[in-house]
Enzyme design. Structure first.
Site, PDB file in Angstrom:
ATOM      1  N   GLN A 255       0.818  -1.172  -0.032  1.00 43.21           N
ATOM      2  CA  GLN A 255      -0.065   0.153  -0.019  1.00 43.21           C
ATOM      3  C   GLN A 255       1.114   1.315  -0.019  1.00 43.21           C
ATOM      4  OE1 GLN A 255      -2.835  -0.682  -0.413  1.00 43.21           O
ATOM      5  NE2 GLN A 255      -3.593   1.359  -0.697  1.00 43.21           N
TER       6      GLN A 255
ATOM      7  N   HIS B 108       2.422   3.011  -3.056  1.00 41.78           N
ATOM      8  CA  HIS B 108       1.552   3.851  -4.176  1.00 41.78           C
ATOM      9  C   HIS B 108       1.990   5.607  -4.173  1.00 41.78           C
ATOM     10  CE1 HIS B 108      -1.255   1.162  -6.139  1.00 41.78           C
ATOM     11  NE2 HIS B 108      -1.579   0.530  -5.029  1.00 41.78           N
TER      12      HIS B 108
ATOM     13  N   GLU C 144     -10.544   1.314   2.883  1.00 40.14           N
ATOM     14  CA  GLU C 144     -10.882   1.062   1.667  1.00 40.14           C
ATOM     15  C   GLU C 144     -10.333  -0.628   1.508  1.00 40.14           C
ATOM     16  OE1 GLU C 144      -7.652   2.698  -0.921  1.00 40.14           O
ATOM     17  OE2 GLU C 144      -8.800   2.332  -3.043  1.00 40.14           O
ATOM     18  N   HIS C 145      -9.194  -1.069   1.971  1.00 39.70           N
ATOM     19  CA  HIS C 145      -8.960  -2.218   1.953  1.00 39.70           C
ATOM     20  C   HIS C 145      -8.710  -2.712   3.279  1.00 39.70           C
ATOM     21  CE1 HIS C 145      -6.720  -0.588  -1.720  1.00 39.70           C
ATOM     22  NE2 HIS C 145      -7.423  -1.403  -2.368  1.00 39.70           N
TER      23      HIS C 145
ATOM     24  N   HIS D  81     -52.259  19.668  -9.632  1.00 38.23           N
ATOM     25  CA  HIS D  81     -52.028  18.298  -9.219  1.00 38.23           C
ATOM     26  C   HIS D  81     -53.411  17.504  -8.984  1.00 38.23           C
ATOM     27  CE1 HIS D  81     -47.658  19.265  -9.023  1.00 38.23           C
ATOM     28  NE2 HIS D  81     -47.192  18.154  -8.754  1.00 38.23           N
TER      29      HIS D  81
ATOM     30  N   ASP E 223      -5.828  -6.570  -6.156  1.00 38.26           N
ATOM     31  CA  ASP E 223      -5.669  -5.414  -7.128  1.00 38.26           C
ATOM     32  C   ASP E 223      -5.825  -5.993  -8.360  1.00 38.26           C
ATOM     33  OD1 ASP E 223      -5.406  -3.772  -4.732  1.00 38.26           O
ATOM     34  OD2 ASP E 223      -3.392  -3.810  -5.023  1.00 38.26           O
TER      35      ASP E 223
END
Lengths: 434, 434
Positions: B263, B266, B331-332, B424, B365
């Protein structure tokens, strides 16, 4: 008072340009409003209840000393339900029951599958924990909107639905509170504006922070929702409401005129469009509009809407009508024809499709079952009615067996090295069997 | 080079405040960037191809005289696929086939039901017509990202997927084009930045306007996507990527260290978090990180990420680990434990859940099947992985029988009059049987 929608013919050479021009809508993005909204959010975020009470005093002219006075519980909602006329209560309950029954079909479930080597893949579907529902006060305070926003959240399984509704000068709308009771809302704060949105997004000592905020509001509310997006989820920011009626010329012109009026009465920017292959019918509807307008309570708003934004389009045939529909991607589409199912195959973009001469849009606005929160301004090309799916969210599930991890480790390693992500590659390679 | 993630204990009195502080992430909203992006969009909207060619010359240093030179067709994508090493081609094809097979289970279908009086209700589910896929050029150009964004659109039934990818100085990434070929993309424009987003949103003489734009990009691309939202749909604007590993202390510490590194590599803002009830294990993983770091290609980025944003959390038990997980909504999420299924019931918020010691995030991934485009920065509380559902949209269907319209006309009339919307009410009342 005249009624003069623009007349367009599909066969004009510059039909598409004319139409684009008439449809164009730019939402106002006022820097002054943005500036004020940012200030309000920052204050509520920093000072919580104290700021919320101050802004409510300033904007809604309510002098209270604690949040307790701005809080309504289940008892008070139930009391409002018992206060309103029996006829209204019954109508709310019928509508709620139909809306619930329709939305129950939208619930999505978790799923998994197993591969031969024992690897499990799937998706877990869960409701959000807590959702905020904004309800406008004053003239645009619609009980139907409470049902349409709260019921899908309730059906999704959201445990806490926190409603906010401003009560300027202390004026409470009992039918709105009654609708909240019917829709399963248990807690209401009588605050509004950007300060209410900020409180829902960040939480205060009293107002619990939520995961998503839905519901309509004025420009301050819309701007605040845009601003807190990311901290919480939000629903679409709606543009003015539109109706498009496609008619073969054989529905009572008074019915069609009133269907168009029902859209136009919302506000001056609302847009009503009639499409027909029958030129004489377009004239008949215009004649009906002229005759019926003086009877309408909101005749001034209707006339402004029809004269500024109304369109009547003459098309050579129903094929062209469908093409125009897909180009416009209307929020509401009425197919006022003998066999609406036959047209359906050619319709790709519309928020809601009202089929047949009996299906007035107004029925869908209140009690047909489907949601009345719909994509406006052509966004039906890529978005959907509000639904249960807007209150559920998904997590991917991956459980590799040792064999599966070994095989896929090889593939991941090649791809990761191709992207020069060597820690990814080595993490995968550890799982390859020697 | 040291590796010093912050150490936290769940039992500290101010644990929640400390954690919130470490998780805090504010995306930069630079007015200068916004200003430039607005100018670029206005130019492309007004001058089409001409402006697109100009900006591509200015920002990517490509001198071309027509859009033809910035267009790649199926042939060229196929050629790229034949150019890359056989091993990479196979890996791309295996990954694509698994991603396709997983996403096929997400396809939603239209549904209708009929009520006793013949009234029909339902929802029509259709793919969007045309979707734009942004792929970054240069160092962050990931073929896996092409697969993850294009395949769900393809599975949804989107007829046209238009890909844009900048090729600064004419440098083309063959693996990215090969991935496009594998994912069923048929048309690519070698343009990028805000100008590419503007072209996709509004269309030019050559680039067709799309209904939705997906895919990652730098700050200019993200700002442009925010700006054109409403004209077209967009996917989430992603924050920095995060991983949270929950481990019982019995996985090889080297494996966990490498999972955290995968991770961290990145970028410097990526966040890697390890949670364990075993204090000694946290130290062992830190020791592994120290030993493994010098071997890593991207050691500088990894060290910065771990030292600035890495966290190791000691918890009393797995119950507390799940509570921390739900608070972070990562996220993960790796559940590196003996029986991950037992923990699953307590996990409410995570983008993707990687279960068991063998399921490294890196496998997900690339080739597990589920999408790697996931909600970041705690937004898993209210949003979902990219999926087929992001490329389908719904229209409500309502077809009242004369009997149904008559009954519901009465209900709608009461509610409409309660909201003072008399057009209406009258539109509904026309459908009530006399």
């Amino acid at each position: 008072m005249t009624v003069n929608p623009v007349q367009l013919s599909y066969e004009n050479q510059d039909f598409n340009e004319q139409l684009d021009h008439l449809l164009a809508w730019d939402s106002v993005s006022d820097e002054e409003v943005q500036h004020r909204v940012k200030h309000i959010i920052a204050q509520v975020r920093a000072r919580g209840d104290e700021a919320l009470i101050e802004f409510t005093h300033r904007f809604d002219r309510l002098s209270v000393s604690s949040m307790k006075e701005l809080t309504l519980g289940e008892d008070q909602l139930q009391k409002a339900l018992e206060t309103i006329p029996q006829e209204q209560r019954q109508a709310l309950e019928v509508a709620a029951s139909r809306i619930r029954s329709y939305h129950e079909r939208q619930v999505q479930s978790s799923w998994t599958y197993e591969e031969e080597d024992g690897t499990l893949l799937g998706q877990q579907v869960l409701p959000m924990d807590r959702v905020g529902l904004y309800v406008p006060g004053g003239k645009a305070s619609y009980p139907s909107s409470v049902l349409m926003n709260a019921i899908p959240a309730h059906v999704a399984g959201v445990k806490e639905i926190i409603m906010v509704v401003p009560t300027p000068d202390g004026v409470v709308n009992d039918m709105v509170l009654a609708a909240a009771a019917v829709a399963g809302v248990k807690k209401v704060f009588t605050v509004g504006g950007a300060q209410a949105v900020a409180a829902l997004a960040y939480g205060t000592e009293t107002v619990p922070g939520v995961d998503k905020i839905v519901g309509p509001g004025n420009i301050y509310v819309a701007t605040a929702k845009r601003e807190v997006f990311g901290q919480v989820g939000i629903d679409m920011i709606a543009g003015p409401s539109e109706i498009m009626v496609v008619c073969d010329g054989r529905t009572d012109p008074d019915w069609i005129a009133m269907d168009l009026f029902s859209q136009a009465e919302h506000d001056e920017d609302a847009q009503a469009i009639l499409v027909s292959p029958d030129k004489a019918f377009l004239d008949q509807v215009q004649e009906s509009m002229r005759r019926l307008l003086p009877e309408m309570e909101r005749k001034k708003i209707i006339a402004e809407s029809v004269n500024n934004r109304g369109i009547m389009i003459h098309v050579p045939d129903m094929k062209a009508a469908c093409e125009v529909t897909n180009r416009i991607a209307p929020e509401h589409l009425e197919l006022s024809v003998e066999d609406p199912k036959a047209l359906l195959a050619d319709i790709r973009h519309a928020g809601a499709i009202f089929m047949g001469r009996y299906t007035a849009e107004a029925l869908g606005d209140y009690c047909a079952g489907p949601n009345h929160v719909l994509p406006t301004s052509g966004t039906a090309r890529f978005s959907s009615p509000l639904g249960v799916y807007d209150f559920q969210k998904r997590s991917s599930l991956i459980h590799f067996s040792p064999e599966g991890a070994s095989e896929m480790g090889k593939v991941a390693s090649v791809l990761a090295r191709g992207e020069s992500l060597t820690a990814h590659a080595r993490s995968a390679e550890y799982r390859i069997k020697k």
